[in-house]
Design a protein around this motif. Sequence first.
Motif, PDB file in Angstrom:
ATOM      1  N   TYR A 188       0.871  -1.170   0.000  1.00  0.00           N
ATOM      2  CA  TYR A 188       0.000   0.000   0.000  1.00  0.00           C
ATOM      3  C   TYR A 188       0.907   1.218   0.000  1.00  0.00           C
ATOM      4  CZ  TYR A 188      -4.331  -2.553   0.924  1.00  0.00           C
ATOM      5  OH  TYR A 188      -5.434  -3.370   0.817  1.00  0.00           O
ATOM      6  N   SER A 189       0.589   2.183  -0.827  1.00  0.00           N
ATOM      7  CA  SER A 189       1.490   3.329  -0.969  1.00  0.00           C
ATOM      8  C   SER A 189       0.743   4.648  -0.937  1.00  0.00           C
ATOM      9  CB  SER A 189       2.277   3.222  -2.278  1.00  0.00           C
ATOM     10  OG  SER A 189       1.408   3.446  -3.383  1.00  0.00           O
ATOM     11  N   CYS A 190       1.501   5.658  -0.520  1.00  0.00           N
ATOM     12  CA  CYS A 190       1.060   7.047  -0.654  1.00  0.00           C
ATOM     13  C   CYS A 190       2.122   7.731  -1.503  1.00  0.00           C
ATOM     14  CB  CYS A 190       0.943   7.716   0.712  1.00  0.00           C
ATOM     15  SG  CYS A 190       0.579   9.483   0.627  1.00  0.00           S
ATOM     16  N   LEU A 191       1.845   7.923  -2.779  1.00  0.00           N
ATOM     17  CA  LEU A 191       2.846   8.447  -3.697  1.00  0.00           C
ATOM     18  C   LEU A 191       3.294   9.866  -3.350  1.00  0.00           C
ATOM     19  CD1 LEU A 191       1.585   7.036  -7.116  1.00  0.00           C
ATOM     20  CD2 LEU A 191       3.424   6.182  -5.660  1.00  0.00           C
ATOM     21  N   PRO A 192       2.412  10.784  -2.920  1.00  0.00           N
ATOM     22  CA  PRO A 192       2.897  12.128  -2.564  1.00  0.00           C
ATOM     23  C   PRO A 192       3.921  12.107  -1.432  1.00  0.00           C
ATOM     24  CG  PRO A 192       0.524  12.143  -2.847  1.00  0.00           C
ATOM     25  CD  PRO A 192       0.944  10.718  -2.877  1.00  0.00           C
ATOM     26  N   CYS A 193       3.756  11.175  -0.490  1.00  0.00           N
ATOM     27  CA  CYS A 193       4.664  11.098   0.663  1.00  0.00           C
ATOM     28  C   CYS A 193       5.777  10.088   0.464  1.00  0.00           C
ATOM     29  CB  CYS A 193       3.888  10.736   1.929  1.00  0.00           C
ATOM     30  SG  CYS A 193       2.609  11.906   2.380  1.00  0.00           S
ATOM     31  N   GLN A 194       5.742   9.349  -0.657  1.00  0.00           N
ATOM     32  CA  GLN A 194       6.707   8.267  -0.869  1.00  0.00           C
ATOM     33  C   GLN A 194       6.704   7.309   0.325  1.00  0.00           C
ATOM     34  OE1 GLN A 194       8.896   7.795  -3.895  1.00  0.00           O
ATOM     35  NE2 GLN A 194       6.985   8.863  -4.365  1.00  0.00           N
ATOM     36  N   PHE A 195       5.514   6.919   0.719  1.00  0.00           N
ATOM     37  CA  PHE A 195       5.306   6.050   1.880  1.00  0.00           C
ATOM     38  C   PHE A 195       4.834   4.684   1.380  1.00  0.00           C
ATOM     39  CE2 PHE A 195       2.513   4.300   5.186  1.00  0.00           C
ATOM     40  CZ  PHE A 195       3.320   4.394   6.307  1.00  0.00           C
ATOM     41  N   TRP A 196       5.510   3.595   1.824  1.00  0.00           N
ATOM     42  CA  TRP A 196       5.199   2.250   1.351  1.00  0.00           C
ATOM     43  C   TRP A 196       5.132   1.299   2.531  1.00  0.00           C
ATOM     44  CZ3 TRP A 196       5.282   2.427  -4.100  1.00  0.00           C
ATOM     45  CH2 TRP A 196       5.972   3.502  -4.661  1.00  0.00           C
ATOM     46  N   ILE A 197       4.081   0.498   2.572  1.00  0.00           N
ATOM     47  CA  ILE A 197       4.015  -0.545   3.596  1.00  0.00           C
ATOM     48  C   ILE A 197       3.483  -1.826   2.955  1.00  0.00           C
ATOM     49  CG2 ILE A 197       3.695   0.983   5.579  1.00  0.00           C
ATOM     50  CD1 ILE A 197       0.721   0.362   5.487  1.00  0.00           C
ATOM     51  N   HIS A 198       3.970  -2.959   3.457  1.00  0.00           N
ATOM     52  CA  HIS A 198       3.467  -4.241   2.972  1.00  0.00           C
ATOM     53  C   HIS A 198       1.987  -4.382   3.306  1.00  0.00           C
ATOM     54  CE1 HIS A 198       7.845  -5.600   3.624  1.00  0.00           C
ATOM     55  NE2 HIS A 198       7.652  -5.468   2.325  1.00  0.00           N
ATOM     56  N   SER A 199       1.276  -5.098   2.473  1.00  0.00           N
ATOM     57  CA  SER A 199      -0.142  -5.344   2.755  1.00  0.00           C
ATOM     58  C   SER A 199      -0.299  -6.153   4.042  1.00  0.00           C
ATOM     59  CB  SER A 199      -0.793  -6.088   1.588  1.00  0.00           C
ATOM     60  OG  SER A 199      -0.151  -7.337   1.359  1.00  0.00           O
ATOM     61  N   SER A 200       0.654  -7.043   4.330  1.00  0.00           N
ATOM     62  CA  SER A 200       0.584  -7.813   5.574  1.00  0.00           C
ATOM     63  C   SER A 200       0.814  -6.918   6.785  1.00  0.00           C
ATOM     64  CB  SER A 200       1.618  -8.943   5.555  1.00  0.00           C
ATOM     65  OG  SER A 200       2.918  -8.446   5.291  1.00  0.00           O
ATOM     66  N   CYS A 201       1.661  -5.905   6.655  1.00  0.00           N
ATOM     67  CA  CYS A 201       1.863  -4.954   7.759  1.00  0.00           C
ATOM     68  C   CYS A 201       0.624  -4.079   7.944  1.00  0.00           C
ATOM     69  CB  CYS A 201       3.091  -4.087   7.497  1.00  0.00           C
ATOM     70  SG  CYS A 201       4.655  -4.990   7.511  1.00  0.00           S
ATOM     71  N   ALA A 202       0.004  -3.704   6.818  1.00  0.00           N
ATOM     72  CA  ALA A 202      -1.218  -2.895   6.902  1.00  0.00           C
ATOM     73  C   ALA A 202      -2.336  -3.648   7.610  1.00  0.00           C
ATOM     74  CB  ALA A 202      -1.657  -2.482   5.510  1.00  0.00           C
ATOM     75  N   ALA A 203      -2.311  -4.993   7.509  1.00  0.00           N
ATOM     76  CA  ALA A 203      -3.358  -5.811   8.141  1.00  0.00           C
ATOM     77  C   ALA A 203      -3.059  -6.132   9.598  1.00  0.00           C
ATOM     78  CB  ALA A 203      -3.521  -7.109   7.359  1.00  0.00           C
ATOM     79  N   SER A 204      -1.959  -5.615  10.159  1.00  0.00           N
ATOM     80  CA  SER A 204      -1.620  -5.890  11.558  1.00  0.00           C
ATOM     81  C   SER A 204      -2.711  -5.360  12.471  1.00  0.00           C
ATOM     82  CB  SER A 204      -0.280  -5.238  11.923  1.00  0.00           C
ATOM     83  OG  SER A 204       0.766  -5.737  11.125  1.00  0.00           O
ATOM     84  N   PRO A 205      -3.222  -6.205  13.385  1.00  0.00           N
ATOM     85  CA  PRO A 205      -4.284  -5.744  14.281  1.00  0.00           C
ATOM     86  C   PRO A 205      -3.798  -4.670  15.247  1.00  0.00           C
ATOM     87  CG  PRO A 205      -3.520  -7.927  14.924  1.00  0.00           C
ATOM     88  CD  PRO A 205      -2.872  -7.615  13.610  1.00  0.00           C
ATOM     89  N   ALA A 206      -4.708  -3.847  15.708  1.00  0.00           N
ATOM     90  CA  ALA A 206      -4.353  -2.738  16.598  1.00  0.00           C
ATOM     91  C   ALA A 206      -3.850  -3.230  17.943  1.00  0.00           C
ATOM     92  CB  ALA A 206      -5.551  -1.812  16.788  1.00  0.00           C
ATOM     93  N   THR A 207      -4.330  -4.385  18.397  1.00  0.00           N
ATOM     94  CA  THR A 207      -3.869  -4.968  19.656  1.00  0.00           C
ATOM     95  C   THR A 207      -3.705  -6.468  19.477  1.00  0.00           C
ATOM     96  OG1 THR A 207      -6.133  -5.281  20.461  1.00  0.00           O
ATOM     97  CG2 THR A 207      -5.017  -3.231  21.087  1.00  0.00           C
ATOM     98  N   ILE A 208      -2.761  -7.020  20.216  1.00  0.00           N
ATOM     99  CA  ILE A 208      -2.598  -8.470  20.278  1.00  0.00           C
ATOM    100  C   ILE A 208      -2.411  -8.868  21.733  1.00  0.00           C
ATOM    101  CG2 ILE A 208      -1.612  -8.676  17.973  1.00  0.00           C
ATOM    102  CD1 ILE A 208       1.145  -8.905  19.297  1.00  0.00           C
ATOM    103  N   LYS A 209      -2.571 -10.130  22.008  1.00  0.00           N
ATOM    104  CA  LYS A 209      -2.416 -10.652  23.359  1.00  0.00           C
ATOM    105  C   LYS A 209      -1.254 -11.635  23.370  1.00  0.00           C
ATOM    106  CE  LYS A 209      -4.695 -10.455  27.394  1.00  0.00           C
ATOM    107  NZ  LYS A 209      -5.116  -9.218  28.036  1.00  0.00           N
ATOM    108  N   LEU A 210      -0.237 -11.369  24.194  1.00  0.00           N
ATOM    109  CA  LEU A 210       0.898 -12.263  24.344  1.00  0.00           C
ATOM    110  C   LEU A 210       1.105 -12.578  25.821  1.00  0.00           C
ATOM    111  CD1 LEU A 210       3.588 -10.815  21.889  1.00  0.00           C
ATOM    112  CD2 LEU A 210       2.027 -12.717  21.499  1.00  0.00           C
ATOM    113  N   ARG A 211       1.653 -13.757  26.063  1.00  0.00           N
ATOM    114  CA  ARG A 211       2.006 -14.128  27.436  1.00  0.00           C
ATOM    115  C   ARG A 211       3.529 -14.143  27.526  1.00  0.00           C
ATOM    116  NH1 ARG A 211      -0.061 -16.859  31.849  1.00  0.00           N
ATOM    117  NH2 ARG A 211      -2.079 -17.085  30.839  1.00  0.00           N
ATOM    118  N   PHE A 212       4.069 -13.164  28.238  1.00  0.00           N
ATOM    119  CA  PHE A 212       5.510 -13.109  28.435  1.00  0.00           C
ATOM    120  C   PHE A 212       5.783 -12.781  29.902  1.00  0.00           C
ATOM    121  CE2 PHE A 212       9.697 -10.810  27.434  1.00  0.00           C
ATOM    122  CZ  PHE A 212      10.400 -11.974  27.639  1.00  0.00           C
ATOM    123  N   HIS A 213       5.574 -11.526  30.257  1.00  0.00           N
ATOM    124  CA  HIS A 213       5.701 -11.153  31.668  1.00  0.00           C
ATOM    125  C   HIS A 213       4.486 -11.644  32.430  1.00  0.00           C
ATOM    126  CE1 HIS A 213       5.367  -7.787  34.850  1.00  0.00           C
ATOM    127  NE2 HIS A 213       6.122  -8.743  35.306  1.00  0.00           N
TER     128      HIS A 213
END
Length: 639
Positions: A188-213
Amino acid sequence: MVTLKHDSHEHELNLTEVDAYMVGKGKCGVCEMQINEASSIYKCLREDCPNNSLSLFFFLHKSCAELPKQITHPHHPQHSLVLGREYNQEIVKLTRGSLPHLTACKLCSRQIDEQMWNYFCKACSYEFLLPTNAYLHIFTFSLCIRCAIMEPAIHHEGHKHHRLTLLRRQLSLICDACGITKENDFCYSCLPCQFWIHSSCAASPATIKLRFHQDDTLHLIYSVPHMYRSFTRHCQICKNEVLKDKWAYFCEDSGYFVHITCARTLLAYGENEIKHEAEEEEEDYAQPHPDLLQFPLPSTDSLVANLLAYHQLKNPSTITNPIAEEPVIQHWSHEHHPLVLSEKSTFKGDADSDDDENDDILICNGCTTPILNQHKYYQCIRCNYFLHISCANHLPIKFPAGKCLADPDHSLNLDKLEIKLGRNLSIAFCHSCHLPTNGFGYRCNSCSKLTDIICCLLPDKIKHDSHKHALVQHFNHPSFKMYQNICTACLAPVLDGFDYRCETCIDVQIHQHCAMLYPKSITHRFDSHTISLLYPPIYYKGIKYCEICELQVNPEAWLYWCRHCDQCFHPNCIRAWHNMKLGDKIFNGGIHRHKLTLVAIDKDRYPQRIHKSLACNQGHDNGSSLDVYLECAGCFFIL
């Protein structure tokens, strides 16, 4: 309750809203993506379902469960595409996977296995004659679900001011989200800003749940917050650096970061638990290595005594100093006054002193390490001269060949490394650790090189609580600096002299003074409780400051912590070590009319002590952060 019977699962599915527990628990049965916390899903509620477990359960995104059976796609406008599974799987079995292009998505080249849903064209096919004279239909166009349902344009929180447009071509570009070049993904790109991100990165959820600490909720952030930029931050999964201007997942309550690609990979395997090193190889901690010296010690006071005992155990023929433990002795290092045996140490200065640079506890003139209350020592009160019992009575008077780094055939004799004062201050430097010292040491009979006590007594191998494996002594030659290692204790470069390294884990190396001189617990006049040494990973919300220097503490480095008061201390602040005994006063009327005190000042830690108006009167500056000075506090004179 809304229910659905879907071909992907044998049981009825119930429509439900995602709760915090569900995040990270499995993949959608259609698109194989993770759950977004703010979404609706169809979930199997049957307790006897073989697909359900404590960590995973079967679900479909609501949008995936309700996908149309047939679509028209801009990459194949001439025919409709049909939703189905088992795309060309019969030919895969016949050829044993030797023709992967027959089962690849035509956009992302991802392999479509027999369980994956896809949209394929029934019209675009040809017949393949089998050895049995039967014909097999081979389809030539298929899209995986992700490519088929990908939005042509999106609005994203990571780039709020412009809309992002999907480029349906595989390009070799550095993604502005993850910082990685990946050729098998759309952008996915914004040509005026020369901004590029993978479609998989664009689909990253806003929150995730991990068990670490603990059961942590991590939020997607689009750069490292400024308050966390004082130190380099590392991903808790891969241990590599988290770039300040890239996207990451951040746990605000525990204060740690995870790369979005590492989180995506972990969750793709149906896991949501980051295992700490101690949990992964717990059996290694069951090996205590009883034949090795164990660090950290209960007290820094016992360091030389422990080193001596271990050295004499391994070298029973060592010749030691034969001085007896008498109430009063005449010691070779302090011939003009006798030394008196004392049983309790006291602070040199006022307990209410505002000097934050050290504890004002007694320092041994032999090994330059502290003398604490639980041990006897010798003292000359008139000269502010103190010695541990071990330094006064039990040091070897000679080391045979093998300890001199300049020539292993040379022997070393016990000596006192004096400070010489001429027009400028000169310090005796240890030939092994390359640090200045004014304590005892061993002088080479042939080349006159000096080695301090601790460097001479260092064992070849030790065991430290901070790491599961034994650590082996390693010498860093000053001319060999092709690459720079980092001490895992203080995160400072490992340069000249000795350190201890793990032969199994290539990223574990500890300065010799970090490994040996910081005790397991300690007391300090700033805190009435016992303060414990902690090793990373260390978790807390926000940022914390050292109670002594008032600078930030780094949660990825060792620190001392009082669990009762929630106070933190840098190890080098609470137990400063300079390989020298500071505080001695020297008078030289040719330089200054008042007595000058030997001090060590860290210009990075205490910048207010060294600035233009207080600079060295002789114009001296060696470019180092930590340096030794002669100071007249009343006149603001520094030499």
